[in-house]
Design a protein around this motif. Sequence first.
Motif, PDB file in Angstrom:
ATOM      1  N   ASN A 109     -11.615  -2.250   3.011  1.00 58.69           N
ATOM      2  CA  ASN A 109     -11.522  -2.052   1.481  1.00 58.69           C
ATOM      3  C   ASN A 109     -12.888  -0.649   1.615  1.00 58.69           C
ATOM      4  O   ASN A 109     -13.104  -0.878   0.132  1.00 58.69           O
ATOM      5  N   THR A 110     -12.737  -0.308   2.377  1.00 58.30           N
ATOM      6  CA  THR A 110     -13.698   0.968   2.386  1.00 58.30           C
ATOM      7  C   THR A 110     -13.408   2.068   2.699  1.00 58.30           C
ATOM      8  O   THR A 110     -12.170   2.259   3.280  1.00 58.30           O
ATOM      9  N   VAL A 111     -14.041   3.833   1.586  1.00 59.95           N
ATOM     10  CA  VAL A 111     -13.484   4.407   1.834  1.00 59.95           C
ATOM     11  C   VAL A 111     -14.306   5.244   3.374  1.00 59.95           C
ATOM     12  O   VAL A 111     -14.988   5.064   3.885  1.00 59.95           O
ATOM     13  N   ILE A 112     -13.663   5.499   4.148  1.00 60.72           N
ATOM     14  CA  ILE A 112     -14.016   5.922   5.403  1.00 60.72           C
ATOM     15  C   ILE A 112     -13.780   7.778   5.434  1.00 60.72           C
ATOM     16  O   ILE A 112     -14.748   8.147   6.014  1.00 60.72           O
ATOM     17  N   ASP A 113     -13.257   8.440   4.907  1.00 60.32           N
ATOM     18  CA  ASP A 113     -13.420   9.847   4.464  1.00 60.32           C
ATOM     19  C   ASP A 113     -12.748  10.376   3.492  1.00 60.32           C
ATOM     20  O   ASP A 113     -11.704   9.545   2.366  1.00 60.32           O
ATOM     21  N   LYS A 114     -13.646  11.235   2.915  1.00 64.34           N
ATOM     22  CA  LYS A 114     -13.088  12.143   1.577  1.00 64.34           C
ATOM     23  C   LYS A 114     -13.389  13.884   1.869  1.00 64.34           C
ATOM     24  O   LYS A 114     -14.412  13.948   2.595  1.00 64.34           O
ATOM     25  N   TYR A 115     -12.651  14.453   1.750  1.00 60.92           N
ATOM     26  CA  TYR A 115     -12.438  16.224   1.597  1.00 60.92           C
ATOM     27  C   TYR A 115     -11.645  16.212   0.500  1.00 60.92           C
ATOM     28  O   TYR A 115     -10.892  16.320  -0.349  1.00 60.92           O
ATOM     29  N   TYR A 116     -12.337  17.625   0.336  1.00 60.21           N
ATOM     30  CA  TYR A 116     -12.036  18.281  -0.615  1.00 60.21           C
ATOM     31  C   TYR A 116     -12.276  19.624  -0.477  1.00 60.21           C
ATOM     32  O   TYR A 116     -12.436  20.442   0.325  1.00 60.21           O
ATOM     33  N   PHE A 117     -10.580  20.158  -1.538  1.00 61.97           N
ATOM     34  CA  PHE A 117     -10.637  21.254  -0.837  1.00 61.97           C
ATOM     35  C   PHE A 117     -11.317  22.689  -1.306  1.00 61.97           C
ATOM     36  O   PHE A 117     -11.154  22.463  -2.767  1.00 61.97           O
TER      37      PHE A 117
ATOM     38  N   GLY B 220      -8.914  16.783  -2.914  1.00 59.50           N
ATOM     39  CA  GLY B 220      -8.858  16.456  -2.218  1.00 59.50           C
ATOM     40  C   GLY B 220      -7.327  15.017  -1.913  1.00 59.50           C
ATOM     41  O   GLY B 220      -7.201  14.429  -2.026  1.00 59.50           O
ATOM     42  N   VAL B 221      -8.458  14.684  -0.878  1.00 59.95           N
ATOM     43  CA  VAL B 221      -7.970  13.123  -0.063  1.00 59.95           C
ATOM     44  C   VAL B 221      -8.820  12.376   0.837  1.00 59.95           C
ATOM     45  O   VAL B 221      -9.465  12.563   1.199  1.00 59.95           O
ATOM     46  N   TRP B 222      -9.032  11.614   0.185  1.00 61.76           N
ATOM     47  CA  TRP B 222      -9.557  10.142  -0.030  1.00 61.76           C
ATOM     48  C   TRP B 222      -8.773   9.534   0.826  1.00 61.76           C
ATOM     49  O   TRP B 222      -7.706   8.947   1.610  1.00 61.76           O
ATOM     50  N   ILE B 223      -9.456   7.895   2.789  1.00 61.06           N
ATOM     51  CA  ILE B 223      -9.489   8.008   3.573  1.00 61.06           C
ATOM     52  C   ILE B 223      -9.639   6.286   2.960  1.00 61.06           C
ATOM     53  O   ILE B 223     -11.276   6.408   3.381  1.00 61.06           O
ATOM     54  N   ILE B 224      -9.253   4.848   2.353  1.00 65.18           N
ATOM     55  CA  ILE B 224      -9.015   4.209   2.402  1.00 65.18           C
ATOM     56  C   ILE B 224      -9.227   2.628   3.247  1.00 65.18           C
ATOM     57  O   ILE B 224      -7.763   2.934   3.610  1.00 65.18           O
ATOM     58  N   ASP B 225      -9.927   2.465   4.344  1.00 68.22           N
ATOM     59  CA  ASP B 225      -9.397   1.471   5.309  1.00 68.22           C
ATOM     60  C   ASP B 225      -9.420   0.105   3.948  1.00 68.22           C
ATOM     61  O   ASP B 225     -10.283  -0.367   3.757  1.00 68.22           O
ATOM     62  N   LEU B 226      -7.865  -0.114   4.288  1.00 67.21           N
ATOM     63  CA  LEU B 226      -7.489  -1.386   3.440  1.00 67.21           C
ATOM     64  C   LEU B 226      -7.889  -2.947   4.335  1.00 67.21           C
ATOM     65  O   LEU B 226      -7.957  -3.888   3.189  1.00 67.21           O
ATOM     66  N   ASN B 227      -8.399  -2.575   5.290  1.00 69.92           N
ATOM     67  CA  ASN B 227      -8.170  -3.998   6.233  1.00 69.92           C
ATOM     68  C   ASN B 227     -10.258  -4.544   5.710  1.00 69.92           C
ATOM     69  O   ASN B 227     -10.048  -5.568   5.410  1.00 69.92           O
TER      70      ASN B 227
ATOM     71  N   MET C 181      -5.069   3.760   3.530  1.00 69.82           N
ATOM     72  CA  MET C 181      -4.294   4.640   2.398  1.00 69.82           C
ATOM     73  C   MET C 181      -5.236   5.805   2.215  1.00 69.82           C
ATOM     74  O   MET C 181      -6.451   6.126   2.410  1.00 69.82           O
ATOM     75  N   TRP C 182      -4.390   6.823   1.921  1.00 70.13           N
ATOM     76  CA  TRP C 182      -4.439   8.565   1.846  1.00 70.13           C
ATOM     77  C   TRP C 182      -3.762   8.464   0.327  1.00 70.13           C
ATOM     78  O   TRP C 182      -3.087   8.404   0.316  1.00 70.13           O
TER      79      TRP C 182
ATOM     80  N   ARG D  46       0.076  -3.415   4.277  1.00 72.46           N
ATOM     81  CA  ARG D  46       0.641  -4.674   5.542  1.00 72.46           C
ATOM     82  C   ARG D  46       0.262  -5.996   5.276  1.00 72.46           C
ATOM     83  O   ARG D  46       1.688  -7.256   5.692  1.00 72.46           O
ATOM     84  N   SER D  47       0.268  -6.293   4.774  1.00 72.33           N
ATOM     85  CA  SER D  47      -0.724  -8.367   3.524  1.00 72.33           C
ATOM     86  C   SER D  47       0.502  -8.243   1.938  1.00 72.33           C
ATOM     87  O   SER D  47       0.320  -8.948   2.135  1.00 72.33           O
ATOM     88  N   ASN D  48       1.008  -7.183   2.391  1.00 70.42           N
ATOM     89  CA  ASN D  48       2.171  -6.997   0.892  1.00 70.42           C
ATOM     90  C   ASN D  48       1.247  -6.976  -0.352  1.00 70.42           C
ATOM     91  O   ASN D  48       1.496  -7.771  -1.583  1.00 70.42           O
ATOM     92  N   GLN D  49       0.056  -6.718  -0.280  1.00 71.31           N
ATOM     93  CA  GLN D  49      -0.275  -6.184  -1.572  1.00 71.31           C
ATOM     94  C   GLN D  49       0.026  -4.742  -2.214  1.00 71.31           C
ATOM     95  O   GLN D  49       0.436  -3.946  -1.580  1.00 71.31           O
ATOM     96  N   MET D  50       0.146  -4.630  -3.378  1.00 68.06           N
ATOM     97  CA  MET D  50       0.781  -3.948  -4.316  1.00 68.06           C
ATOM     98  C   MET D  50      -0.167  -2.831  -4.705  1.00 68.06           C
ATOM     99  O   MET D  50      -1.559  -3.266  -5.484  1.00 68.06           O
ATOM    100  N   TYR D  51      -0.401  -1.814  -4.539  1.00 71.32           N
ATOM    101  CA  TYR D  51      -1.299  -0.845  -4.865  1.00 71.32           C
ATOM    102  C   TYR D  51      -0.296   0.314  -5.678  1.00 71.32           C
ATOM    103  O   TYR D  51       0.764   0.630  -6.057  1.00 71.32           O
ATOM    104  N   VAL D  52      -1.185   0.671  -7.164  1.00 79.95           N
ATOM    105  CA  VAL D  52      -0.040   1.759  -8.942  1.00 79.95           C
ATOM    106  C   VAL D  52      -1.726   2.448  -8.722  1.00 79.95           C
ATOM    107  O   VAL D  52      -2.418   2.197  -8.738  1.00 79.95           O
ATOM    108  N   THR D  53      -0.638   3.728  -8.183  1.00 82.23           N
ATOM    109  CA  THR D  53      -1.800   4.720  -9.950  1.00 82.23           C
ATOM    110  C   THR D  53      -1.037   4.760 -11.066  1.00 82.23           C
ATOM    111  O   THR D  53      -0.885   4.951 -11.513  1.00 82.23           O
ATOM    112  N   VAL D  54      -2.282   5.614 -11.793  1.00 80.44           N
ATOM    113  CA  VAL D  54      -2.785   5.373 -13.604  1.00 80.44           C
ATOM    114  C   VAL D  54      -3.117   6.283 -13.534  1.00 80.44           C
ATOM    115  O   VAL D  54      -4.277   7.087 -13.721  1.00 80.44           O
ATOM    116  N   PRO D  55      -1.819   7.766 -13.381  1.00 77.34           N
ATOM    117  CA  PRO D  55      -2.638   9.432 -13.314  1.00 77.34           C
ATOM    118  C   PRO D  55      -4.090   9.434 -14.957  1.00 77.34           C
ATOM    119  O   PRO D  55      -3.576   9.332 -15.939  1.00 77.34           O
ATOM    120  N   ARG D  56      -3.980  10.219 -14.811  1.00 80.27           N
ATOM    121  CA  ARG D  56      -5.525  11.279 -15.794  1.00 80.27           C
ATOM    122  C   ARG D  56      -5.206  12.055 -16.266  1.00 80.27           C
ATOM    123  O   ARG D  56      -5.245  13.023 -16.629  1.00 80.27           O
TER     124      ARG D  56
END
Length: 176
Positions: A133-141, A124-131, A100-101, A35-45
């Motif tokens: 910058n903290t990880v608020i939840d993680k779930y591993y299948f 899994g899925v991580w949820i990060i609060d971009l306001n 961020m999911w 929402r603040s026009n910051q760009m995020y990218v992934t570089v898969p391993r």
Amino acid sequence: RLNYAWDDEHKEEDYVKNKQFIVENNLLAGINIDRSNQMYVTVPRWKLGIPATLNKLIISPANSSEYVLSPFPSWDIQKEGVDGDLQNVQSMTIDKKNRMWVVEVGRRNFYGGLFSKEVDGAAGVWIIDLNTNTVIDKYYFPEDIVSYSEGFLNDVVVDDELDGMYYIWCGRVYST
């Protein structure tokens, strides 16, 4: 050529020497803007030599005409081989609440052709609060839902109309 925002603790020459940074193996896969026009990218391993798998695009501290990748939310949360850290991020999306999911594939190095270097792990899925910058939840299948050795979580979509209902596409990667 992708490059990173190296610092005193994380030096490019050390990462190159230890084969933790192999330039040609660093490829962008996911891109998103908050929402603040910051760009995020992934570089898969997918292969060896990826210093950070989830990053924020920033102006280089060393050269103001270049952009570099700054490990997000930090270097310390992306140590390869450390249980509970981000290991292989394929994609991510950002919802209307500026969260961020993140899709954590879990498995890594499976496109390198070096079967001895492939690492199986929980997806899994991580949820990060971009306001904040903290990880608020993680779930591993569990492995019976997403195989640790063949599973491949690929993408996530968040349905903001259903207040955070999310859908994940899962495929399989087979070694040949």
